[in-house]
Design an enzyme around this catalytic site. Structure first.
Site, PDB file in Angstrom:
ATOM      1  N   ASN A  30       0.832  -1.301  -0.068  1.00 42.15           N
ATOM      2  CA  ASN A  30       0.093   0.060   0.071  1.00 42.15           C
ATOM      3  C   ASN A  30       0.994   1.133  -0.108  1.00 42.15           C
ATOM      4  OD1 ASN A  30      -2.436   1.815   0.082  1.00 42.15           O
ATOM      5  ND2 ASN A  30      -3.046   0.727   2.196  1.00 42.15           N
ATOM      6  N   HIS A  81     -15.709  -6.372  10.411  1.00 43.20           N
ATOM      7  CA  HIS A  81     -15.704  -4.862  11.095  1.00 43.20           C
ATOM      8  C   HIS A  81     -16.925  -4.061  11.116  1.00 43.20           C
ATOM      9  CE1 HIS A  81     -11.119  -3.846   9.248  1.00 43.20           C
ATOM     10  NE2 HIS A  81     -11.292  -5.209   9.849  1.00 43.20           N
ATOM     11  N   ARG A 105     -14.845  -6.719  14.955  1.00 45.95           N
ATOM     12  CA  ARG A 105     -13.813  -5.537  15.527  1.00 45.95           C
ATOM     13  C   ARG A 105     -14.683  -4.326  15.655  1.00 45.95           C
ATOM     14  NH1 ARG A 105      -8.680  -3.040  12.022  1.00 45.95           N
ATOM     15  NH2 ARG A 105     -10.324  -1.185  11.465  1.00 45.95           N
ATOM     16  N   TYR A 160      -8.571   6.459  12.546  1.00 47.58           N
ATOM     17  CA  TYR A 160      -8.114   5.508  11.944  1.00 47.58           C
ATOM     18  C   TYR A 160      -9.479   4.322  12.096  1.00 47.58           C
ATOM     19  CZ  TYR A 160      -7.200   0.362  11.150  1.00 47.58           C
ATOM     20  OH  TYR A 160      -7.104  -0.591  10.723  1.00 47.58           O
ATOM     21  N   ASP A 189      -8.363  -2.453  17.150  1.00 47.47           N
ATOM     22  CA  ASP A 189      -7.226  -2.381  16.734  1.00 47.47           C
ATOM     23  C   ASP A 189      -6.988  -0.610  17.101  1.00 47.47           C
ATOM     24  OD1 ASP A 189      -5.009  -2.059  15.110  1.00 47.47           O
ATOM     25  OD2 ASP A 189      -5.819  -2.552  13.298  1.00 47.47           O
ATOM     26  N   HIS A 214      -3.921   0.477  16.634  1.00 48.99           N
ATOM     27  CA  HIS A 214      -3.075   0.625  15.227  1.00 48.99           C
ATOM     28  C   HIS A 214      -1.667   1.537  15.897  1.00 48.99           C
ATOM     29  CE1 HIS A 214      -2.543   1.636  10.895  1.00 48.99           C
ATOM     30  NE2 HIS A 214      -3.304   0.588  10.802  1.00 48.99           N
ATOM     31  N   GLU A 222      -5.336  -5.405  19.121  1.00 52.16           N
ATOM     32  CA  GLU A 222      -4.519  -5.496  18.075  1.00 52.16           C
ATOM     33  C   GLU A 222      -3.524  -4.243  18.171  1.00 52.16           C
ATOM     34  OE1 GLU A 222      -6.372  -5.726  14.159  1.00 52.16           O
ATOM     35  OE2 GLU A 222      -4.299  -5.149  13.130  1.00 52.16           O
ATOM     36  N   GLU A 254       0.884  -7.274  11.499  1.00 52.09           N
ATOM     37  CA  GLU A 254       0.615  -7.135   9.943  1.00 52.09           C
ATOM     38  C   GLU A 254       1.618  -6.531   9.281  1.00 52.09           C
ATOM     39  OE1 GLU A 254      -3.010  -4.627  10.690  1.00 52.09           O
ATOM     40  OE2 GLU A 254      -2.013  -3.116  10.051  1.00 52.09           O
ATOM     41  N   ARG A 277      -0.212 -11.915  13.267  1.00 52.14           N
ATOM     42  CA  ARG A 277      -1.204 -11.368  12.137  1.00 52.14           C
ATOM     43  C   ARG A 277      -0.609 -10.991  10.948  1.00 52.14           C
ATOM     44  NH1 ARG A 277      -5.508  -9.231  11.831  1.00 52.14           N
ATOM     45  NH2 ARG A 277      -5.026  -7.414  11.158  1.00 52.14           N
ATOM     46  N   HIS A 333      -3.803 -10.949   8.388  1.00 49.03           N
ATOM     47  CA  HIS A 333      -4.202  -9.487   8.147  1.00 49.03           C
ATOM     48  C   HIS A 333      -5.326  -9.621   7.065  1.00 49.03           C
ATOM     49  CE1 HIS A 333      -2.842  -5.339   6.681  1.00 49.03           C
ATOM     50  NE2 HIS A 333      -3.880  -5.292   7.457  1.00 49.03           N
ATOM     51  N   ASP A 382      -6.367  -3.622   1.270  1.00 48.89           N
ATOM     52  CA  ASP A 382      -5.147  -3.409   0.607  1.00 48.89           C
ATOM     53  C   ASP A 382      -4.476  -4.835   0.227  1.00 48.89           C
ATOM     54  OD1 ASP A 382      -4.940  -2.316   3.247  1.00 48.89           O
ATOM     55  OD2 ASP A 382      -2.926  -2.822   2.923  1.00 48.89           O
ATOM     56  N   GLU A 422      -9.183 -11.976   9.520  1.00 49.37           N
ATOM     57  CA  GLU A 422      -9.875 -10.717   9.152  1.00 49.37           C
ATOM     58  C   GLU A 422     -10.629 -10.746   7.907  1.00 49.37           C
ATOM     59  OE1 GLU A 422      -7.179  -7.286   9.155  1.00 49.37           O
ATOM     60  OE2 GLU A 422      -8.704  -5.954   9.491  1.00 49.37           O
ATOM     61  N   TRP A 461       0.946   6.221  12.541  1.00 48.60           N
ATOM     62  CA  TRP A 461      -0.362   6.434  11.937  1.00 48.60           C
ATOM     63  C   TRP A 461      -0.856   4.707  12.203  1.00 48.60           C
ATOM     64  CZ3 TRP A 461      -2.535   3.226   8.151  1.00 48.60           C
ATOM     65  CH2 TRP A 461      -3.927   3.470   7.995  1.00 48.60           C
TER      66      TRP A 461
HETATM   67  C1  GCO Z   1      -6.028  -3.888   9.726  1.00 45.43           C
HETATM   68  C2  GCO Z   1      -5.046  -2.959   9.361  1.00 45.43           C
HETATM   69  C3  GCO Z   1      -5.362  -1.958   8.209  1.00 45.43           C
HETATM   70  C4  GCO Z   1      -4.094  -1.256   7.593  1.00 45.43           C
HETATM   71  C5  GCO Z   1      -3.781  -1.135   6.333  1.00 45.43           C
HETATM   72  C6  GCO Z   1      -2.760  -0.346   5.842  1.00 45.43           C
HETATM   73  O1  GCO Z   1      -6.036  -4.231  10.742  1.00 45.43           O
HETATM   74  O2  GCO Z   1      -6.805  -4.333   8.966  1.00 45.43           O
HETATM   75  O3  GCO Z   1      -4.380  -2.096  10.475  1.00 45.43           O
HETATM   76  O4  GCO Z   1      -6.340  -1.169   8.163  1.00 45.43           O
HETATM   77  O5  GCO Z   1      -4.042   0.195   8.348  1.00 45.43           O
HETATM   78  O6  GCO Z   1      -3.720  -2.407   5.851  1.00 45.43           O
HETATM   79  O7  GCO Z   1      -2.297  -0.626   4.470  1.00 45.43           O
HETATM   80 MG    MG Z   2      -4.653  -3.744  12.081  1.00 45.12          MG
END
Ligand code: GCO
Ligand code: MG
Length: 405
Positions: free
Chosen positions: A37, A122, A147, A159, A212, A214, A238, A264, A285, A314, A318, A341, A405
């Site tokens: 990505n 999700h 989630r 996010y 998550d 993040h 996560e 991930e 993951r 994961h 993307d 997921e 991020w």
């Molecule tokens: C998830 C991930 C994604 C990522 C993304 C970045 O748990 O699915 O955190 O949301 O942010 O794959 O490219």
């Molecule tokens: Mg994630």
């Protein structure tokens, strides 16, 4: 069975996907996903310039040897670009081997350990109520693991929530420069325990929830969050903190029994070695596309099994449907698989490019029995949707400091 050609496609049916096709002397071909990505063209060039010339003439059956040739044989080991390239070639070679054998890849990996692959869906929204209404819809569709992500009041974009976008393709597909989001740990802590308190009150024990973070928290903040969430019995929390320094998780682990998931962005077994052997996490993951394909994922899963750690690949939008198919063959045949997921099979255009017969039934995927990975790629259709530069966001604290991020 000699490799005669390697083709790389970058298509954008709403967001970018990098697809690799390995072709052999008798016309048998295999498909792999190399999507990274925001750095798609780097992988494209890496494969075209540095991988393809070295593969022509090699025996497509020597999957492990080709993996080592592209990994150990390159001197510059690891890293997301190298490993995405290796991943795509590896998936394609497993696809070829399955097609030649007339068997789905999961049979080559040891056969079925279960009937279907359990998924988590999700649910995300602008408010807690909105998020829980979305969770109710997931439950109606048959999911029992969800989630939850909700917009943090007072911050510019959060996010995991869609804002005014209709789906993840629209959210992530067209950002020619990185958008900026805000982060405040204080505001986050006001929201998240309350989100799960209300979820538990509304849905009880029949559904399991996940979340998550993040990687936005420091280790001690993650420890605190884990403790606050213990009453709500999450399936896992996560990416609470970043783990470039894997030892961060030692601290988190010692303070909370909330199960922890991570990985991930990891590219190899080395990125998760300490986390696994010290049992600092519960779920690993990694994704086939970013951790060296089916071969890389198998090494990690077997290592994790010794420590009672389960896989939870994961499944973000993307990763292309080819990666998702590879995950299904791994998940169904890996004894220590935990959960996958799932964010759907992609938008309408993407579904005309990537075709498969995986079925969603009651929160589970029924894996394809077609030989190989069981996925087709329509090159002609793909070529209609050309690459568009698009970036992930960056994050800043409210005072402007750049943040995870
Ligand atoms: C998830 C991930 C994604 C990522 C993304 C970045 O748990 O699915 O955190 O949301 O942010 O794959 O490219
Ligand atoms: Mg994630």
């Amino acid at each position: 069975m000699k490799i005669t050609d390697v083709k790389v496609f970058v298509t954008n049916p709403g967001r970018n996907f990098v697809t690799v096709k390995v072709i052999t002397e008798d016309g048998t071909y295999g498909l792999g996903d190399a999507t990274l990505n925001g750095r798609e063209m780097a992988v494209h060039t890496y494969i075209e310039e540095h991988v393809k010339p070295c593969l022509i003439g090699r025996d497509a059956h020597c999957i492990e040897d080709i993996w080592q040739y592209l990994y150990m044989g390159v001197y510059w080991r690891r890293g997301p670009i190298t490993m995405a390239a290796i991943a795509a070639i590896d998936m394609a070679l497993w696809d070829i081997k399955g097609k030649v054998a007339g068997l789905p890849v999961y049979q080559l990996l040891g056969g079925k350990c279960r009937q279907g692959v359990r998924l988590y869906a999700h649910a995300n929204g602008e408010t807690i109520e909105d998020t829980l209404d979305k969770a109710a819809q997931c439950i109606e569709q048959g999911f029992d693991a969800i989630r939850l992500q909700a917009a943090i009041p007072g911050l510019k974009e959060t996010y995991g929530v869609l804002g005014d976008k209709k789906d993840y393709f629209e959210l992530q597909g067209n950002r020619p420069l990185p958008p900026e989001q805000e982060w405040s740990t204080k505001k986050y802590f006001k929201l998240v325990p309350e989100l799960f308190a209300q979820a538990k009150a509304r849905f009880g024990d029949d559904v399991e929830f996940l979340h998550d973070t993040h990687s936005r928290l420091t280790p001690i903040e993650s420890a605190k969050l884990g403790k606050l969430l213990e009453p709500y019995d999450l399936l896992f929390l996560e990416d609470a903190s970043i783990a470039e320094n894997q030892e961060n998780y030692k601290l988190i682990r010692h303070h909370t029994t909330t199960p922890l998931a991570l990985g991930e962005t990891y590219n190899t077994i080395w990125d998760c070695k300490d986390l696994i052997q010290n049992q600092w996490i519960d779920y690993i993951r990694t994704a086939a596309t970013h951790a060296g394909g089916i071969t890389g994922m198998k090494k990690i899963a077997d290592f994790a099994a010794i420590y009672n750690i389960r896989t939870a690949p994961h499944g973000a939008p993307d990763l292309s449907p080819i990666c998702f198919a590879a995950h299904m063959h791994l998940n169904i045949s890996t004894h220590n698989f935990g959960i996958q997921e799932f964010v759907g099979f992609g938008n309408e255009i993407s579904q005309t490019i990537f075709k498969h017969d995986m079925r969603l039934e009651n929160g589970m995927i029924i894996v394809s029995d077609a030989p190989g990975l069981g996925i087709e790629f329509d090159e002609v259709q793909a070529e209609k949707y050309t690459y568009k530069r698009s970036y992930l966001p960056v994050s800043r604290l409210e005072d402007g400091t750049l943040w995870h991020w």
